[in-house]
Design a protein around this motif. Structure first.
Motif, PDB file in Angstrom:
ATOM      1  N   SER A  26      24.285  32.092  37.798  1.00  0.00           N
ATOM      2  CA  SER A  26      25.024  32.622  39.170  1.00  0.00           C
ATOM      3  C   SER A  26      26.665  32.390  38.966  1.00  0.00           C
ATOM      4  O   SER A  26      27.320  32.360  39.767  1.00  0.00           O
ATOM      5  CB  SER A  26      24.595  31.627  40.507  1.00  0.00           C
TER       6      SER A  26
ATOM      7  N   LYS B 123      30.403  33.125  38.353  1.00  0.00           N
ATOM      8  CA  LYS B 123      31.178  34.010  38.897  1.00  0.00           C
ATOM      9  C   LYS B 123      32.532  34.149  38.230  1.00  0.00           C
ATOM     10  O   LYS B 123      33.071  33.033  37.751  1.00  0.00           O
ATOM     11  CB  LYS B 123      31.421  33.962  40.645  1.00  0.00           C
ATOM     12  N   ARG B 124      33.056  35.071  37.856  1.00  0.00           N
ATOM     13  CA  ARG B 124      34.654  35.496  37.485  1.00  0.00           C
ATOM     14  C   ARG B 124      35.477  35.118  38.664  1.00  0.00           C
ATOM     15  O   ARG B 124      35.088  35.377  39.716  1.00  0.00           O
ATOM     16  CB  ARG B 124      34.589  36.607  36.626  1.00  0.00           C
ATOM     17  N   ALA B 125      36.943  35.156  38.405  1.00  0.00           N
ATOM     18  CA  ALA B 125      37.880  35.109  39.258  1.00  0.00           C
ATOM     19  C   ALA B 125      37.846  36.489  40.007  1.00  0.00           C
ATOM     20  O   ALA B 125      38.162  36.570  41.298  1.00  0.00           O
ATOM     21  CB  ALA B 125      39.210  34.955  38.613  1.00  0.00           C
ATOM     22  N   SER B 126      37.214  37.458  39.579  1.00  0.00           N
ATOM     23  CA  SER B 126      37.086  38.695  40.316  1.00  0.00           C
ATOM     24  C   SER B 126      35.993  38.796  41.287  1.00  0.00           C
ATOM     25  O   SER B 126      35.955  39.764  42.217  1.00  0.00           O
ATOM     26  CB  SER B 126      37.029  40.177  39.217  1.00  0.00           C
ATOM     27  N   GLY B 127      35.154  37.920  41.109  1.00  0.00           N
ATOM     28  CA  GLY B 127      33.839  37.896  42.025  1.00  0.00           C
ATOM     29  C   GLY B 127      32.550  38.587  41.256  1.00  0.00           C
ATOM     30  O   GLY B 127      31.535  38.377  41.777  1.00  0.00           O
ATOM     31  N   ASP B 128      32.885  39.197  40.230  1.00  0.00           N
ATOM     32  CA  ASP B 128      31.741  39.700  39.539  1.00  0.00           C
ATOM     33  C   ASP B 128      30.879  38.628  38.830  1.00  0.00           C
ATOM     34  O   ASP B 128      31.575  37.641  38.369  1.00  0.00           O
ATOM     35  CB  ASP B 128      32.313  40.808  38.475  1.00  0.00           C
TER      36      ASP B 128
ATOM     37  N   TYR C  43      29.612  36.388  36.012  1.00  0.00           N
ATOM     38  CA  TYR C  43      30.163  36.023  34.681  1.00  0.00           C
ATOM     39  C   TYR C  43      29.816  36.586  33.412  1.00  0.00           C
ATOM     40  O   TYR C  43      30.605  37.029  32.601  1.00  0.00           O
ATOM     41  CB  TYR C  43      30.215  34.389  34.318  1.00  0.00           C
TER      42      TYR C  43
ATOM     43  N   THR D 163      41.401  41.880  33.375  1.00  0.00           N
ATOM     44  CA  THR D 163      41.145  41.414  34.441  1.00  0.00           C
ATOM     45  C   THR D 163      41.927  40.145  35.001  1.00  0.00           C
ATOM     46  O   THR D 163      41.745  39.269  35.936  1.00  0.00           O
ATOM     47  CB  THR D 163      39.678  40.658  34.415  1.00  0.00           C
TER      48      THR D 163
ATOM     49  N   TYR E 228      43.018  39.094  38.788  1.00  0.00           N
ATOM     50  CA  TYR E 228      42.420  38.390  39.717  1.00  0.00           C
ATOM     51  C   TYR E 228      42.646  36.897  39.780  1.00  0.00           C
ATOM     52  O   TYR E 228      42.122  36.264  40.618  1.00  0.00           O
ATOM     53  CB  TYR E 228      40.897  38.664  39.381  1.00  0.00           C
TER      54      TYR E 228
END
Length: 693
Positions: A36, A38-43, A45, A146, A149
């Motif tokens: 679960s 997440k990346r800074a973009s919300g996508d 990981y 990215t 973000y």
């Protein structure tokens, strides 16, 4: 984001024998391990390693590289270990993943040290398998895509700067120009946002007012070649915004003054056609003298091949033309990754010779600061070509000297250099080399690298090697001083000291050998009491306690513990550029770089120095001319008090009514502090003149 079956299909398209089960296992493994996150973009990981793997399929790389790309963050960011990776995917993938992985402890280091340590591990892993570099470059490229973000602007700039200074040059050095250009553009947008917007807006305005000029020039070039029977493809493009900005900065010109914003590519079927096309274009158009480069007969170190020329179009507009075969064009875009010959051991040695130089630099660099400096020198400079008398070719940065050339041939040759012949003539070692020069190095058996060479060498390899030799010589000298001091200490001991006692002392102090002990004594790392106690335990029990000692000022560039004195002739203070004079057996004299007394240091080695973090107690010397009237001395004292400067010496040096001249020694924090005091003195009605000595 690529779906699992899409990634597998991509690989199977160019490698039908790829292990589909292995690729599927790796895809599922990275999704499960990152879970679960997440990346800074919300996508999710795991979208990042999947996209990195997609970039590797664009380069048509082998299945082990694709799997490495999928797993490259699992060890760093999940509970997975290298042993887990080895168990599930084999030794080769584990070795590659380990090469790409950044250890968590690196993230806690200071910025420069962290970057240097990251780079050190990266280069060593890269030397074993270039696929480590290719995955890392794709990893950095996707992170740059990215980067917007990330909320912290300083963090964005730090990542962009590291990309511009290290990863983009590395991409260039393996010929991956597409990666290099995109990294430069994305980093440029973060580091110089105003310049980026200005240039991209001007390029957009040019496009709108172009009225088909690019297509017209491309058509004229194609028609001129077709009339001569040379079948080609031609197209034009704008120069890269970062490339335009660099030209503006280097040439100190405005956007309007950058004359070759447009570049045209001519693709042919063979190398012979490249030269035919060049001849036709030079007849059809006037070419700009000095702007022709032949990278086909002499390719760049990364394997790049092309002919470059600049033509006058309509007698005023300059256009750059690059002529190459279609195969060269494919290879030039993605360099070593495009032909992957190194797996069969068929690569040309020159394509990765620079990598061995980087590994030498890693071994020779003393600290993080040096490693970064030397590596940047080694990976990001324009090149020239020079030859040995037997015809061997060496590529060097512009501005390289005979000493750089000698170290490029072999480190031992560089160390023994005493002179050089350039094109058959004896020339000073500091002479910059030109394209095509033939360089013969004259060596001496007992010669050693000189510290003064650091003033003119430009290659990272030469600088690292010179510093390593100088440090070794300094260490030997300090150890020699330590032996003399040890003999004095030994005379105060209650028993005669033999080799066995010294060996035991080395063991008690946790050192490797006697040389380490003597160096520690000579560099003041050990007190007399500590040495005595190590040699003869219990011998110091009746001695009085030693007073605590400390130094209020620290200097970088000295071997740890080496003694130094601040020169009384120039009174350097933190903020001055400084240099050291080192004579055998004496402490290093620290002088300001513009001190006249440096001219008398011909019998001393010069040491490149800078100020450390501690600067309490620096003394600056002033000559102040006061008007000879009541209260002026008090006014001067008030200036010192207001600026928190402590007067530690004041002498009346000259009476010349109506003036009195004073020499004043002031305890100051740094150069800025001293400059503020000088400004305040000059503004005072009590002061006729104030100058620093």
């Amino acid at each position: 984001m690529l779906r699992q079956y899409e990634l597998v299909e991509r690989v199977k398209e160019y490698d039908p024998d790829a292990d589909e089960a292995l690729l599927n296992r790796a895809y599922v493994y990275t999704v499960q391990k990152h879970g679960s996150q997440k990346r800074a973009s919300g996508d999710p990981y795991f979208s990042h390693p999947v996209e990195v793997a997609g970039l590797m399929t664009d380069l048509k790389l082998d299945q082990e590289t694709i799997v490495t790309a999928l797993l490259h963050d699992t060890v760093e960011d999940t509970l997975a270990t290298i042993d887990d990776v080895r168990t599930h995917f084999g030794d080769e993938v584990a070795r590659l993943v380990d090469g790409v992985t950044k250890l968590s402890k690196i993230e806690q280091m200071p910025e420069d040290q962290r970057a240097a340590e990251n780079l050190r591990k990266f280069l060593l892993a890269m030397s074993e398998d270039l696929r480590v570099l290719l995955v890392k470059l794709a990893d950095r490229l996707h992170n740059m895509r990215t980067l917007g973000y990330i909320r912290d602007p300083e963090k964005r700039k730090r990542i962009a700067r590291e990309t511009l200074e290290i990863y983009a040059p590395l991409a260039e050095r393996v010929g991956m120009y597409e990666y290099m250009r995109e990294m430069q553009l994305l980093a440029f947008e973060q580091i110089e946002p105003e310049a980026y917007r200005t240039i991209t807006n001007r390029l957009e305005q040019l496009r709108q007012s172009d009225a088909g000029q690019v297509d017209r020039i491309a058509l004229d070039i194609k028609q001129a070649l077709a009339a001569a029977g040379v079948e080609v493809e031609v197209w034009g493009r704008e120069k890269h915004p970062y490339s335009i900005w660099r030209k503006m900065a280097e040439r100190h010109v405005s956007f309007e003054q950058v004359s070759d914003i447009m570049a045209f590519r001519v693709l042919t079927d063979s190398a012979q056609d490249c030269y035919r096309a060049l001849g036709v274009l030079h007849q059809a158009f006037q070419f700009v003298p000095g702007r022709f480069k032949d990278y086909i007969s002499t390719p760049k170190m990364n394997g790049y091949k092309s002919l470059h020329t600049t033509l006058f179009y309509d007698q005023s507009m300059r256009v750059e033309v690059q002529i190459r075969t279609r195969e060269m064009h494919r290879t030039n875009g993605f360099g070593l990754a495009a032909h992957w010959a190194y797996k069969q051991g068929g690569r040309h040695d020159g394509e990765v010779g620079w990598l061995r130089d980087l590994i030498e630099i890693v071994d020779a660099s003393h600290n993080a600061e040096e490693l970064l400096e030397h590596t940047k020198l080694a990976i990001y400079q324009d090149r020239i070509f020079a030859f040995t008398p037997k015809g061997s070719l060496f590529q060097l940065p512009k501005g390289s000297t005979a000493v750089d050339f000698a170290f490029a041939v072999h480190t031992d040759l560089g160390a023994q250099t005493v002179g050089a012949k350039i094109n058959g003539r004896h020339m000073p070692l500091r002479t910059p080399l030109g394209n095509g020069d033939v360089v013969e190095i004259i060596k001496g058996k007992n010669a050693e690298p000189q510290l003064s060479w650091l003033g003119f060498v430009v290659t990272g390899k030469a600088r690292a090697a010179i510093r390593r030799f100088v440090r070794a010589r300094e260490r030997a000298e300090i150890a020699g001083i330590g032996r003399k001091l040890f003999d004095e200490i030994a005379e105060r001991l209650p028993a005669k000291v033999g080799k066995k006692a010294i060996a035991k002392a080395v063991e008690r102090l946790g050192m490797d050998d006697t040389e380490d002990l003597m160096f520690a004594i000579g560099s003041a790392k050990l007190s007399d009491r500590e040495v005595m106690e190590a040699v003869v335990p219990g011998s110091t029990s009746d001695l009085p306690a030693e007073p605590a000692q400390g130094r209020a000022i620290s200097i970088k560039g000295l071997t740890p513990g080496m003694g130094f004195t601040l020169a009384q002739c120039c009174h350097p203070v933190p903020g001055d550029r400084i240099v050291g004079l080192r004579r055998p057996g004496d402490a290093v004299e620290v002088h300001a770089i513009d001190c006249f007394e440096l001219a008398n240091g011909v019998d001393a080695d010069w040491v490149d120095l800078s100020w450390g973090q501690r600067s309490q107690g620096a003394v600056g010397r002033l000559n102040v001319v006061l008007y000879h009237r009541p209260g002026t001395l008090a006014d001067m004292a008030a200036v010192f008090a207001k600026n928190n400067a402590n007067v530690i010496g004041l002498d009346l040096t000259q009476r010349d009514d109506p003036f009195h001249t004073y020499r004043i020694d002031l305890e100051v924090q740094d150069l800025a502090h001293l400059t503020r005091i000088l400004s305040a003195l000059r503004a005072s009605d009590a002061v006729a003149q104030a100058e620093r000595v």
